[in-house]
Design a protein around this motif. Sequence first.
Motif, short mmCIF file in Angstrom:
data_model
loop_
_atom_site.label_atom_id
_atom_site.label_comp_id
_atom_site.label_asym_id
_atom_site.label_seq_id
_atom_site.Cartn_x
_atom_site.Cartn_y
_atom_site.Cartn_z
N ILE A 123 -0.74 25.88 7.33
CA ILE A 123 -0.20 24.68 7.99
C ILE A 123 -1.11 24.24 9.13
N ARG A 124 -1.60 25.18 9.91
CA ARG A 124 -2.48 24.80 11.02
C ARG A 124 -3.77 24.17 10.52
N THR A 125 -4.31 24.68 9.42
CA THR A 125 -5.50 24.07 8.82
C THR A 125 -5.18 22.66 8.32
N HIS A 126 -4.05 22.55 7.66
CA HIS A 126 -3.60 21.26 7.13
C HIS A 126 -3.46 20.23 8.26
N VAL A 127 -2.83 20.63 9.35
CA VAL A 127 -2.64 19.74 10.49
C VAL A 127 -3.98 19.29 11.07
N ARG A 128 -4.90 20.24 11.24
CA ARG A 128 -6.24 19.88 11.78
C ARG A 128 -6.92 18.87 10.88
N GLU A 129 -6.84 19.06 9.56
CA GLU A 129 -7.48 18.13 8.63
C GLU A 129 -6.82 16.76 8.67
N GLU A 130 -5.49 16.74 8.67
CA GLU A 130 -4.80 15.45 8.71
C GLU A 130 -5.12 14.70 10.00
N GLU A 131 -4.99 15.39 11.13
CA GLU A 131 -5.19 14.71 12.41
C GLU A 131 -6.66 14.40 12.68
N GLY A 132 -7.56 15.20 12.13
CA GLY A 132 -8.98 15.00 12.37
C GLY A 132 -9.65 14.05 11.40
N GLU A 133 -9.12 13.94 10.19
CA GLU A 133 -9.78 13.11 9.18
C GLU A 133 -8.85 12.06 8.56
N LEU A 134 -7.75 12.51 7.97
CA LEU A 134 -6.89 11.59 7.24
C LEU A 134 -6.28 10.52 8.15
N PHE A 135 -5.68 10.92 9.27
CA PHE A 135 -5.03 9.94 10.14
C PHE A 135 -6.04 8.92 10.70
N PRO A 136 -7.19 9.35 11.21
CA PRO A 136 -8.14 8.34 11.70
C PRO A 136 -8.61 7.38 10.61
N ARG A 137 -8.83 7.91 9.41
CA ARG A 137 -9.27 7.04 8.32
C ARG A 137 -8.17 6.06 7.93
N LEU A 138 -6.92 6.52 7.93
CA LEU A 138 -5.81 5.62 7.62
C LEU A 138 -5.68 4.55 8.71
N ARG A 139 -5.77 4.95 9.97
CA ARG A 139 -5.66 3.99 11.07
C ARG A 139 -6.75 2.92 10.97
N ASP A 140 -7.95 3.33 10.55
CA ASP A 140 -9.07 2.38 10.41
C ASP A 140 -8.88 1.40 9.26
N ASN A 141 -8.03 1.75 8.30
CA ASN A 141 -7.91 0.93 7.09
C ASN A 141 -6.54 0.29 6.89
N ALA A 142 -5.61 0.53 7.79
CA ALA A 142 -4.27 -0.04 7.66
C ALA A 142 -3.98 -0.89 8.90
N THR A 143 -3.13 -1.88 8.72
CA THR A 143 -2.71 -2.70 9.85
C THR A 143 -1.62 -1.98 10.62
N PRO A 144 -1.41 -2.35 11.88
CA PRO A 144 -0.29 -1.77 12.63
C PRO A 144 1.05 -1.97 11.92
N GLU A 145 1.21 -3.09 11.27
CA GLU A 145 2.45 -3.37 10.54
C GLU A 145 2.62 -2.41 9.36
N GLN A 146 1.54 -2.16 8.64
CA GLN A 146 1.61 -1.22 7.52
C GLN A 146 1.95 0.18 8.03
N LEU A 147 1.35 0.58 9.13
CA LEU A 147 1.62 1.91 9.70
C LEU A 147 3.07 2.01 10.16
N ALA A 148 3.60 0.93 10.74
CA ALA A 148 4.99 0.92 11.19
C ALA A 148 5.95 0.99 9.99
N GLU A 149 5.65 0.22 8.96
CA GLU A 149 6.49 0.24 7.76
C GLU A 149 6.50 1.64 7.13
N LEU A 150 5.33 2.26 7.06
CA LEU A 150 5.25 3.63 6.54
C LEU A 150 6.05 4.58 7.42
N GLY A 151 5.99 4.39 8.71
CA GLY A 151 6.74 5.24 9.64
C GLY A 151 8.23 5.14 9.40
#
Length: 189
Positions: free
Chosen positions: A113-141
């Motif tokens: 889980i700790r490895t998974h969290v590091r990967e998500e927060e270090g790679e997946l989340f930044p890449r998603l933030r760079d490619n999604a609008t704030p509205e898309q991120l809010a809707e997903l939330g």
Amino acid sequence: MSTTQDTDVIAVLTHDHREVEQMFSELERLGESDVDRRRQLTEKVIIELVRHSVAEEAYLYPAVRELVPGGGELADRELTEHAEAEQTMKLLEQTDADDPDYEILLGQLMSVIRTHVREEEGELFPRLRDNATPEQLAELGHKVQAIKKIAPTRPHPAAPDTPPANKVLGPFVGLVDRMRDAVTGRGKD
């Protein structure tokens, strides 16, 4: 009324990560001495991880596949980690808290889980933030928060982990899990 930032999927999931890490830290402080508290806290960790995983599988990873260049590969890697964690959680549920294997399984779960969290927060989340609008991120939330309320609370390694099957079966399995939890008192402090 919540703001877009409060319901941003990345903020919601990062908050989940912090809650699980707090529980992991408490488990590490407890050591092996308080068997009942270890079992109780481990059950809470499993409940939170299963709900979190179901939400990510239903909404986060499909969005990553759609919005992030190379997102399919990234989502597949995360799903593989989820499957590994789910197998470990299932074994942990079946192991007595005073069994020497319990400590080994708990350590494996924390590591994955700790490895998974590091990967998500270090790679997946930044890449998603760079490619999604704030509205898309809010809707997903909003979707993630909603599905967590009806998601299963126990690991089901054989259950589907991709849409549409996981969205159809998840709420039913979640209802059964919550009924079992209510009868047994699982997850209550």
